[in-house]
Enzyme design. Structure first.
Site, PDB file in Angstrom:
ATOM      1  N   ASN A 138      -5.130 -12.947 -11.542  1.00  0.00           N
ATOM      2  CA  ASN A 138      -5.787 -11.471 -10.883  1.00  0.00           C
ATOM      3  C   ASN A 138      -6.192 -10.977 -11.999  1.00  0.00           C
ATOM      4  O   ASN A 138      -6.559  -9.439 -12.228  1.00  0.00           O
ATOM      5  CB  ASN A 138      -4.718 -10.426  -9.939  1.00  0.00           C
ATOM      6  CG  ASN A 138      -4.072 -10.874  -9.022  1.00  0.00           C
ATOM      7  OD1 ASN A 138      -5.150 -11.875  -8.208  1.00  0.00           O
ATOM      8  ND2 ASN A 138      -3.057 -10.510  -9.015  1.00  0.00           N
ATOM      9  N   SER A 192      -6.523  -7.525  -0.797  1.00  0.00           N
ATOM     10  CA  SER A 192      -6.261  -8.587  -1.398  1.00  0.00           C
ATOM     11  C   SER A 192      -6.618 -10.889  -1.212  1.00  0.00           C
ATOM     12  O   SER A 192      -6.898 -12.026  -1.618  1.00  0.00           O
ATOM     13  CB  SER A 192      -4.628  -9.471  -2.163  1.00  0.00           C
ATOM     14  OG  SER A 192      -3.990  -9.058  -0.919  1.00  0.00           O
ATOM     15  N   GLU A 243      -6.220  -0.328   1.981  1.00  0.00           N
ATOM     16  CA  GLU A 243      -6.550  -0.577   0.876  1.00  0.00           C
ATOM     17  C   GLU A 243      -8.035  -0.680   0.417  1.00  0.00           C
ATOM     18  O   GLU A 243      -8.488  -0.757   1.016  1.00  0.00           O
ATOM     19  CB  GLU A 243      -5.828  -2.431   0.458  1.00  0.00           C
ATOM     20  CG  GLU A 243      -4.558  -2.383   0.801  1.00  0.00           C
ATOM     21  CD  GLU A 243      -3.844  -4.223   0.551  1.00  0.00           C
ATOM     22  OE1 GLU A 243      -4.137  -4.719  -0.799  1.00  0.00           O
ATOM     23  OE2 GLU A 243      -3.097  -4.244   0.569  1.00  0.00           O
ATOM     24  N   LYS A 277      -3.836  -6.369 -13.055  1.00  0.00           N
ATOM     25  CA  LYS A 277      -5.281  -6.986 -12.431  1.00  0.00           C
ATOM     26  C   LYS A 277      -5.703  -7.045 -13.269  1.00  0.00           C
ATOM     27  O   LYS A 277      -5.998  -7.667 -14.551  1.00  0.00           O
ATOM     28  CB  LYS A 277      -4.721  -7.148 -10.959  1.00  0.00           C
ATOM     29  CG  LYS A 277      -3.331  -7.201 -10.564  1.00  0.00           C
ATOM     30  CD  LYS A 277      -4.269  -6.799  -8.668  1.00  0.00           C
ATOM     31  CE  LYS A 277      -2.547  -7.263  -8.112  1.00  0.00           C
ATOM     32  NZ  LYS A 277      -1.197  -6.023  -8.664  1.00  0.00           N
TER      33      LYS A 277
END
Length: 378
Positions: A34, A171, A167, A229
């Site tokens: 990430n 992801s 979110e 990240k």
């Protein structure tokens, strides 16, 4: 005699379904992490660490922030982060997992409803299990379904506050939430909108401050920004109304009973935020790389519809996804397979992540290789 036979049987069952996890070393070019801006190993953050050490910032915190572990670097970071992310206050905590534990276990109260996107982070689920509020899921990115759940809950007698959790960038799907619509939904129902910006921080929004920065900032917006990240360091920042942040300080067990994050790490995160303010070229290079990857995925593999630096390539069967990933790794491209239960059954995939480690030639090489070794699955 086998020690712990039931655990051994459980591991064997995972292996038989091609779902056994292992600590795998980094191999080849990074298309798995990430580190979206390439800051984690950068000279910029190395120098920030050296500068902090030279001015006496300690490596360890030695205790909880409510005992002797609080340090001026923590507080300076929180002040700067609140300003950077457009919030009244911020709280620095050990990581995104702990932050979601803290937030969902301590803030929603008995009689409240936590309404969450079905694909939200596992850490949010764990936090909700520790909390006292009722919880309900709605279909991924479906604003109408979320509102239907609120109306149903009210009709059934729900009288508390709604906490709407999404979110900004998912992801495993790599897609974007319709934040404007969720923000409007939250305002209509006087709900608290909780936006996990873990994978958007550093890339999206003005200066990389996240997608929620464009929303109307009021006491009913909370954002979560991980520092491990795009920011290249470690830890997480919860940003929002000062009353909610103070409540976390007083009631969130993952904050109260944990050793404070390293003051040195806080200093490094401060340097990351400063770089985002003053070095737009860092983000510009990342977006050039992302645009190139989208174009090459379509040209070479017929893959399209991507919205971000995360490119999920669905393979289907668990074993096939692992096999393709291993072949890519053997060719010098570190791509990892993601399998259930992290993703739904039958949707095992390659999670291609565009990081600062790969230039445009490497991106082209990856998709040329994927076209060759994965053509049967694409």
């Amino acid at each position: 005699m086998i020690s712990h036979p039931r655990h051994r049987a459980g591991l064997d069952a995972l292996a038989a379904r091609d779902r056994l996890r292992a600590r795998a070393p980094a191999v080849g070019l990074d298309f798995a992490s990430n580190d979206y801006l390439g800051l984690a190993g950068s000279d910029l953050l190395k120098q920030a660490a050296l500068d902090a050490l030279n001015r006496g910032v300690p490596v360890g915190s030695s205790g909880s922030r409510l005992l002797r572990g609080n340090h001026p670097e923590h507080e300076a970071l929180e002040q700067e982060a609140a300003a950077f992310f457009g919030a009244e206050a911020a709280l620095f905590i050990g990581g995104g997992f702990q932050a979601n534990h803290a937030l969902f276990s301590a803030l929603p109260m008995q009689g409240d409803l936590v309404l969450y996107d079905a694909l939200i982070h596992a850490s949010a689920h764990d936090g909700m299990r520790l909390g006292r509020a009722e919880t309900r899921a709605f279909a991924h990115n479906d604003v109408a379904a979320a509102e239907a759940e609120i109306l149903s809950w009210r009709a059934e007698g729900g009288t508390g506050r709604v906490w709407l959790a999404v979110e900004s960038l998912y992801s495993m799907e790599g897609d974007l939430a319709p934040l404007d619509q969720f923000s409007e939904l939250a305002r209509r129902h006087d709900a608290v909108l909780v936006v996990d910006e873990a994978h958007a921080t550093g890339l999206f929004g003005p200066m990389g401050a996240g997608r929620a920065l464009a929303l109307l900032h009021d006491p009913n917006l909370l954002t979560l920004h991980t520092c491990g990240k795009g920011l290249g360091a470690a830890g997480a920042l919860i940003c929002g109304d000062a009353v909610l942040i103070e409540t976390l300080v007083n009631k969130a067990r993952p904050f109260i009973f944990a050793t404070a994050p390293s003051p040195l790490n806080a200093a490094i995160v401060r340097a990351s935020l400063a770089a985002l303010r003053h070095r737009p070229d860092i983000r510009e290079r990342a977006w050039t790389r992302i645009a190139h990857a989208h174009a090459e995925a379509k040209r070479l593999c017929g893959l399209n519809g991507f919205e971000s630096q995360i490119l999920p390539v669905r393979i289907g069967a668990d074993g096939a996804a692992v096999a393709v990933a291993r072949t890519l790794q053997s060719r010098g491209y570190d791509v990892r397979a993601v399998r259930p239960p992290t993703v739904p059954k039958g949707t095992a995939r390659l999670r291609i992540s565009l990081t600062g480690a790969a230039d445009q030639a490497a991106v082209t090489g990856l998709f040329e290789t994927l076209s060759d070794v994965g053509s049967a699955y694409l």
